[in-house]
Structures are given as C-alpha cells and as structure tokens.
Enzyme design. Structure first.
Site, PDB file in Angstrom:
ATOM      1  N   ASP A 140       6.298  25.600 -22.292  1.00 51.65           N
ATOM      2  CA  ASP A 140       7.730  25.425 -22.048  1.00 51.65           C
ATOM      3  C   ASP A 140       8.489  25.735 -23.337  1.00 51.65           C
ATOM      4  OD1 ASP A 140       6.379  24.128 -19.922  1.00 51.65           O
ATOM      5  OD2 ASP A 140       8.085  22.788 -19.577  1.00 51.65           O
ATOM      6  N   LYS A 203      13.556  26.712 -16.169  1.00 45.98           N
ATOM      7  CA  LYS A 203      13.671  25.259 -16.297  1.00 45.98           C
ATOM      8  C   LYS A 203      15.070  24.924 -16.776  1.00 45.98           C
ATOM      9  CE  LYS A 203      11.592  21.524 -19.117  1.00 45.98           C
ATOM     10  NZ  LYS A 203      10.493  21.226 -20.062  1.00 45.98           N
ATOM     11  N   LYS A 239      12.044  24.549 -12.339  1.00 47.35           N
ATOM     12  CA  LYS A 239      11.769  23.194 -12.817  1.00 47.35           C
ATOM     13  C   LYS A 239      13.064  22.522 -13.237  1.00 47.35           C
ATOM     14  CE  LYS A 239       9.241  20.617 -16.432  1.00 47.35           C
ATOM     15  NZ  LYS A 239       8.220  20.714 -17.504  1.00 47.35           N
TER      16      LYS A 239
END
Length: 294
Positions: A140, A203, A239
C-alpha cells in the site's frame, strides 16, 4: 491537453460535479442500504478487512501478538471466514510471515514513505522491494499528492510505475489520500493516473493526517474503475480506509460498490476495508453480543 496524462483525464466521462456525486450516493443508499444491512453481508465484510496496526509503539513482540490473534480466530470461530490481510509497516513483514499460520490471510505492508510519500524515490523503491523480499503479498503506497496538486502528472505516474515494478508479484494498492484531494475532479484524475500507471487497487486514505474515506470519494473511484475495466478488460480493486469503524459504515461502502461495479467486485480479491476497530464491531453484530477479540 497535448500530453498523454491530461488526455487520459480529458477522455474520461466519470462524473466530477461534487453536488451530483453527493446526490447519486444519497440515492443509492436511500434505495439499497436496507437490503444489504444483514448478517450475511456482515460476514462477507469481515472477510474483506485488512486488519491494521500502524503505531509508533509497534514492535516485533506486539506485532507477533497481533498476528497470533488472527491465528486464534480460526480456532475460536471456525464457522466464519477470517480477515483478508494483516497490514503492518514493512519492517514487520518477516514477523508476520513467521508467525502467521492461516494460509488464507495475506500480508500487506504500507510502503513508499507512508503516510506522506515524502522521501527520495530511491528510498520508496527500496522500501517496497524489501517489504516484498520479507514476505509481503500486497503493498500500500501513497500517491505523491504534492506533485499531483502541482500538475506534475509525469512524476506522479513514474513513481507509481517504478514501485509497481519493485512489487514484482505482489499487488499494489495506491492510496489517493482523497481527504487532501478534496474535489471530485481531483479524485477522478488521481484514480485514472494511478490505474494507467499499474495500480491493482485504488485505496481512499491513509487515515493519518487528512480526513479518511468518504462515500463520495468511493463513488467516484468506483466509476473510474468501471470505466477503466470497460476500456481495458482489467479489474481494479477498491479499498476504503480511514474512519471506517462501524458496521453501518462498512455496509454503506459495500452498497456503493455493489451498485456501481456489481456482484463481480464483491469478493475480497477486489473489495477491501482497511480497519482496526471495525473487526470487533462486525464480529459483535454477527454474533449478537459485544466482543473485543482483536
């Protein structure tokens, strides 16, 4: 509009009017929230959680204990699917890999100068490569928001592409930090640039300095993912992270993704929730009593 970055953004038909986005989200929730607010959806959502510890006090001992709770969950709740992943700082990837006994749970690491993305690009690439070498299945990273807001899209995209290469087989989630981007137009543009640069997931947020996930940001990102899939055939995951703490919050994100992207995205391969508090709240609502397991 001559360069390829601005052209890709200009070619997109994704909604970028903030008021229209807010109205669309309200309509989806008004019409569909209640049908999804049930125990079966709660069970699915639990299995989409990236169970996260990202504290200054994290240590090999505390992270190992954190992982042991995930191992223990399989023993105590065999009727439920476990969380999707454990998310830690990259220096703890090896600890998680050593302690984790549950094969269906992935190892995710934040990387690339998280949470600000403010360091040398060489450091970002090295950090990502080291995390993968130490056992990370997923990485991430944070979009370089400063360069994005300056309009230096080439630098933004090059960074993502280089970190994607450093991931090798690991999946790359790009955190847009939507609370810093603020507008639908910016979130749309950041989504497009990230996907065309190699993101496997979009995300919302780090959950650190800026406001966390919002349903409006999720809606724009989902529209961009849908458009990209229609153009390329490639499925990009979504996400939500940063402030997603209650069962109702989680169901709202589920509802938006379901209505925009459809049932195809309702697997933990393409839908995730980044959370630390959510797991206990969902577990309590699934079992009908207050639980503090994690």
């Amino acid at each position: 509009m001559s360069d390829k970055y601005n052209q890709a953004i200009a070619n997109s038909k994704v909604l970028e009017d903030d008021a229209a986005v807010a109205a669309a989200v309200k309509k989806i929730l008004d019409e569909h929230f209640e049908e999804n607010n049930n125990t079966e959806v709660y069970k699915f959502l639990f299995n989409t959680i990236d169970l996260t510890t990202l504290k200054a006090t994290d240590s090999p001992v505390s992270v190992a204990d954190f992982v042991e709770r995930v191992n223990k969950f399989d023993e105590e709740y065999p009727m439920l699917n476990n969380v999707a992943a454990i998310c830690v700082y990259p220096n703890f990837a090896q600890v998680v890999r050593t302690v984790l006994d549950v094969s269906r749970v992935d190892i995710a690491c934040v990387s690339g100068g998280f949470p600000s993305s403010q360091t040398f690009n060489e450091v970002k690439i090295a950090e990502t490569a080291l995390a993968v070498d130490n056992g990370a299945d997923e990485i991430d990273i944070v979009l370089n928001v400063g360069n994005f807001l300056d309009g230096d899209y080439e630098a933004v995209c090059d960074e993502i592409a280089e970190q994607k290469a450093a991931c090798r087989e690991a999946r790359l989630k790009v955190i847009l930090e939507t609370g810093a981007l603020k507008t639908a137009r910016n979130i749309k543009a950041a989504s497009i640039l990230s996907m065309y640069s190699g993101a496997d997931f979009l995300k919302t947020s780090t959950g650190k300095e800026y406001p966390g996930a919002s349903l409006e940001a999720a809606y724009i990102m989902a529209l961009a993912i849908k458009e990209y899939h229609e153009a390329t055939g490639i499925k990009i995951g979504f996400k939500a992270a940063g402030g997603v703490a209650t069962t109702a919050d989680a169901v709202k994100y589920y509802t938006v993704i379901k209505e925009v992207l459809g049932e195809e995205w309702l697997t933990n391969e393409y839908f995730r929730l980044g959370a630390s508090r959510l797991a206990n709240n969902l577990l309590g609502d699934i079992l009908g009593k207050e639980i503090k397991f994690f």
